[in-house]
Scaffold this motif. Structure first.
Motif, PDB file in Angstrom:
ATOM      1  N   GLY A 454      63.174  16.516 -11.820  1.00 42.74           N
ATOM      2  CA  GLY A 454      63.694  17.789 -12.297  1.00 42.74           C
ATOM      3  C   GLY A 454      65.036  17.642 -12.992  1.00 42.74           C
ATOM      4  O   GLY A 454      65.506  16.540 -13.264  1.00 42.74           O
ATOM      5  N   VAL A 455      65.648  18.777 -13.267  1.00 41.71           N
ATOM      6  CA  VAL A 455      66.938  18.822 -13.946  1.00 41.71           C
ATOM      7  C   VAL A 455      67.912  19.579 -13.056  1.00 41.71           C
ATOM      8  O   VAL A 455      67.653  20.710 -12.660  1.00 41.71           O
ATOM      9  N   GLY A 456      69.023  18.925 -12.731  1.00 47.54           N
ATOM     10  CA  GLY A 456      70.005  19.538 -11.856  1.00 47.54           C
ATOM     11  C   GLY A 456      71.225  20.031 -12.605  1.00 47.54           C
ATOM     12  O   GLY A 456      71.301  19.993 -13.828  1.00 47.54           O
ATOM     13  N   GLU A 457      72.202  20.475 -11.836  1.00 47.59           N
ATOM     14  CA  GLU A 457      73.462  20.964 -12.392  1.00 47.59           C
ATOM     15  C   GLU A 457      74.623  20.473 -11.537  1.00 47.59           C
ATOM     16  O   GLU A 457      75.601  21.162 -11.338  1.00 47.59           O
ATOM     17  N   VAL A 617      74.163  19.905   6.353  1.00 50.35           N
ATOM     18  CA  VAL A 617      75.608  20.136   6.273  1.00 50.35           C
ATOM     19  C   VAL A 617      76.117  19.904   4.853  1.00 50.35           C
ATOM     20  O   VAL A 617      76.936  20.664   4.332  1.00 50.35           O
ATOM     21  N   GLU A 618      75.619  18.873   4.205  1.00 54.71           N
ATOM     22  CA  GLU A 618      76.077  18.571   2.852  1.00 54.71           C
ATOM     23  C   GLU A 618      75.640  19.618   1.842  1.00 54.71           C
ATOM     24  O   GLU A 618      76.332  19.861   0.857  1.00 54.71           O
ATOM     25  N   ARG A 619      74.490  20.265   2.088  1.00 55.94           N
ATOM     26  CA  ARG A 619      74.064  21.336   1.181  1.00 55.94           C
ATOM     27  C   ARG A 619      75.038  22.506   1.243  1.00 55.94           C
ATOM     28  O   ARG A 619      75.258  23.199   0.244  1.00 55.94           O
ATOM     29  N   PRO A 623      76.547  22.440  -2.671  1.00 56.27           N
ATOM     30  CA  PRO A 623      75.157  22.841  -2.950  1.00 56.27           C
ATOM     31  C   PRO A 623      74.625  22.352  -4.282  1.00 56.27           C
ATOM     32  O   PRO A 623      73.408  22.270  -4.462  1.00 56.27           O
ATOM     33  N   ALA A 624      75.496  22.034  -5.247  1.00 55.29           N
ATOM     34  CA  ALA A 624      75.026  21.614  -6.563  1.00 55.29           C
ATOM     35  C   ALA A 624      74.588  20.157  -6.595  1.00 55.29           C
ATOM     36  O   ALA A 624      73.871  19.745  -7.512  1.00 55.29           O
ATOM     37  N   ARG A 625      75.009  19.361  -5.622  1.00 54.91           N
ATOM     38  CA  ARG A 625      74.673  17.930  -5.631  1.00 54.91           C
ATOM     39  C   ARG A 625      73.334  17.726  -4.937  1.00 54.91           C
ATOM     40  O   ARG A 625      73.210  17.923  -3.732  1.00 54.91           O
TER      41      ARG A 625
END
Length: 712
Positions: A454-457, A617-619, A623-625
């Protein structure tokens, strides 16, 4: 008026002061990289340097700081009158923010003049402003890759080329490049690292008296900055005069053939890449001789230069910290110092004008040996030959800090612990669970690209496809909503054909909403790569732990190069633990991996559950990573809870299962686990074969990683 903290008032930091002074004496040294922990006055002393640099003469009105004695023939503001009298101004200190845009760095179309006057004009960027001055990049290791590429080009060529938005411009961009970084936040790309002439490792003093003096001076400066600066004005003036005198003297300093051979011998012995190290060391030695008041380079000058120019250039394995074996350096210098310098080579070592003279000076700290500045010319205060030698550790020290398992050249395993000794740890059935072994690690190798679909941000990086505001502009489009990144040239081109019918009768353009275009940018992002490693006895018993550790170390190296955050979860015995919380410091992960012990049962479910907790926890934190789970196991589960239930907690997470099962008879447990996780399955042996076939449980197809650019 902003008052800068005085350079002479900084306590300690002898190596850093010397490196900065040498660059001020001779810009040909090539800049300084300052590595160190946070709160060590890195930024303070760099900003203080600009006040010590001699003023420069510039052509009046030239935005590119042309020298009136030799103006650039291709200056965008030229041609200049060769007989025009120049004006003097302080050397520029230009700061490049980590989040700067490409337009701000190299320059772009002057939007104001384009829209109001209808003319095409160039607006210079930070590289033009830094010409003949200092370009300072704080947290240079966090700089976006596309800005690093532009910075590399300018630093290498001394010229900035701008080809964009109908603008074609080139101008001189020669500057002193100074960068600061905290290694805990990740290392610097090797290409940019090599562009820095000198490097200095900065550590906070552990001496209570020195630390107290630092705080005392800082509090005094914060309470009355102008008064504090006035008390150090004489020291600053003396230092500025000495730098100016050394700059005048440096052109006449001779580099005897004996010292040149000495430099070449030292660089060759440390196995540095290329010849830039030899050139930088030679220029730094000449600058040091001029600073010491000598007219010929001596062994002392070579020693001082090598200590600053070689630590980041010596050939070392991935994740080894920069450093220099000073015992080897002394041995090489002693071995090659048989040829004496010419008798007229200036004062001998130790007789220069920079030896301690008086002990006076304002705010002289009591109980601090030579670390506070006093009268001009004191050796300890400006990083002269008696500088502290704790800034760069030896390779042996680096290996020791990493658990003694640092890789060696040629792929020889580190601390080659025989995996056959691990056979007594049991095969996941608890036999020998109390006996733990630490397997060795071989040299890492190149691995295929593991990519999140997919494509992230997310944050800019080099792994997965991403929409990013910091990427390269690849085109223009009609905005779907509010315009956030206007494509000026495309907007003007869209409006230009309709100016007559819109009644334009003067400068500027008549715009409509339909003319607006926004930039289309494409880039790649960094991901959170969470390694979940089986450290049970079943891995050790099959003599696979060295191969497993080497594979994970290779994947860690790949994560470092792609600007990822990494985390490490290990499971063995009765449960799982987070050996490395998610961090940008990949070097710490490599050190933890090398000391990882194996043995005991295989609580696979516990490892998956702990991984799910870390990702949850990291989300929340970032949240963008997007995460990528890399599970390294043979698929066995002899302890813990239900594997299927634990795998369900990771549903929707991009995952890769590295199958470590070996032998003529295979149970296919890792294959079934990959199907549960809908993950890519990568046999451990195939990580070294970039063309190997990988089974993709997401699509149930066989894919080649290089053709599809998906997985291992």
């Amino acid at each position: 008026m902003i008052v800068t903290y005085p350079f002479s008032a900084v306590v300690g930091l002898h190596d850093l002061k010397l490196a900065l002074v040498l660059n001020a004496v001779s810009p040909r040294v090539g800049g300084v990289l300052v590595r160190g922990e946070k709160g060590t006055a890195k930024s303070t002393i760099v900003r203080a340097l600009s006040a010590q640099l001699p003023a420069v003469d510039v052509v009046p009105g030239c935005r590119f700081a042309c020298d009136p004695g030799a103006p650039a023939p291709d200056c965008p503001d030229g041609p200049h009158d060769a007989e025009a009298e120049g004006v003097s101004r302080p050397a520029a200190l230009v700061e490049l923010p980590v989040g700067a845009s490409e337009d701000r760095l190299v320059g772009s179309l002057d939007v104001e003049r384009a829209l109001t006057e209808g003319v095409k004009a160039f607006e210079p960027g930070l590289l033009a402003a830094a010409h003949r001055g200092v370009l300072y990049v704080d947290e240079v290791n966090l700089l976006h890759d596309h800005l690093v590429d532009l910075l590399l080009d300018a630093a290498a060529l001394g010229t900035c080329y701008v080809e964009r938005e109908s603008v074609s411009v080139r101008h001189a961009a020669r500057f002193l490049l100074v960068g600061t970084m905290n290694p805990e936040e990740g290392e610097l790309r090797p290409q940019l690292l090599d562009r820095f002439g000198l490097t200095v490792e900065v550590k906070a003093s552990r001496d209570p008296a020195e630390r107290a003096e630092v705080v005392r001076r800082r509090l005094a400066f914060d309470a009355d900055a102008e008064g504090f600066a006035a008390r150090w004005a004489e020291e600053e003036a003396v230092l500025a005069r000495r730098i100016a005198d050394a700059r005048t003297r440096v052109a006449g300093v001779r580099l005897p053939d004996a010292r040149l051979r000495q430099i070449a011998t030292v660089c060759a012995a440390f196995e540095v890449d290329g010849l830039r190290a030899d050139l930088v060391t030679a220029n730094a030695a000449v600058a040091h001789a001029a600073w010491q008041g000598r007219d010929s380079v001596t062994t002392e000058d070579v020693r001082a230069a090598a200590r600053l120019s070689l630590p980041h250039r010596r050939r070392r394995e991935p994740f080894d910290a920069p450093g220099l074996d000073e015992a080897l350096l002394e041995e090489l210098l002693e071995r090659t110092s048989g040829d004496d310098d010419d008798p007229d080579g200036g004062p001998s070592d130790g007789d220069g004008p920079d030896r301690p003279s008086d002990g006076g000076g304002p705010d002289r700290p009591s109980g601090v040996d030579g670390d506070g500045p006093s009268a001009g010319g004191e050796a300890g205060q400006h990083g002269l030959p008696d500088q502290a030698r704790d800034g760069a550790g030896s390779p042996e020290a680096s290996d020791s800090a990493a658990g003694g398992d640092a890789p060696r050249a040629g792929g020889r395993p580190m601390d080659a612990a025989d995996d056959s000794a691990d056979a007594g740890d049991g095969v996941g059935d608890g036999v020998g669970a109390g006996a733990l072994r630490v397997a060795g690690v071989a040299a890492p190798y190149r691995v295929p690209l593991l990519e999140v679909p997919g494509v992230g941000e997310g944050a800019a990086g080099r792994r997965s496809r991403s929409r990013t505001s910091q990427g390269r502009a690849t085109g223009a489009r009609h905005p779907s909503g509010r315009v956030r990144d206007l494509h000026v040239a495309a907007t003007m081109r869209a409006a230009a054909p309709y100016q007559r019918e819109r009644g334009r009768n003067g400068p500027g353009l008549v715009l409509r909403g339909g003319d607006l275009r926004e930039v289309v940018r494409e880039g790649r992002e960094g991901n959170l790569v969470l390694f979940v490693v089986d450290a049970s006895g079943s891995m050790a018993a099959r003599k696979r732990m060295t191969a497993v550790k080497t594979a994970v170390l290779s994947l860690l190296l790949d994560a470092y190069q792609r600007r990822d955050k990494v985390g490490l979860v290990t499971f063995r015995g009765a449960g799982a633990e987070v050996a490395l919380p998610p961090t940008s410091s990949v070097e710490v992960g490599a050190a933890r991996l090398r000391t990882l012990a194996t043995g005991g049962r295989t609580p696979l479910a516990a490892g998956l559950t702990r991984a799910a907790e870390v990702l949850r926890v990291e989300r929340l934190r970032d949240p963008a990573r997007r995460p990528l789970l890399v599970l390294v196991t043979d698929g066995r589960a002899t302890a813990g809870g239900d594997v299927d239930r634990a795998a369900a907690l990771l549903e929707g997470t991009a995952a890769v299962v590295v199958d470590c099962e070996s032998g003529p008879v295979r149970l296919g447990l890792a294959v079934r686990l990959a199907a549960r996780l809908r993950a890519w399955l990568v046999p451990l042996d195939s990580l070294t074969d970039l063309g190997s076939v990988v089974h993709d449980h997401r699509t149930q197809n066989l894919t080649r990683p290089q053709s599809r650019r998906k997985a291992g």
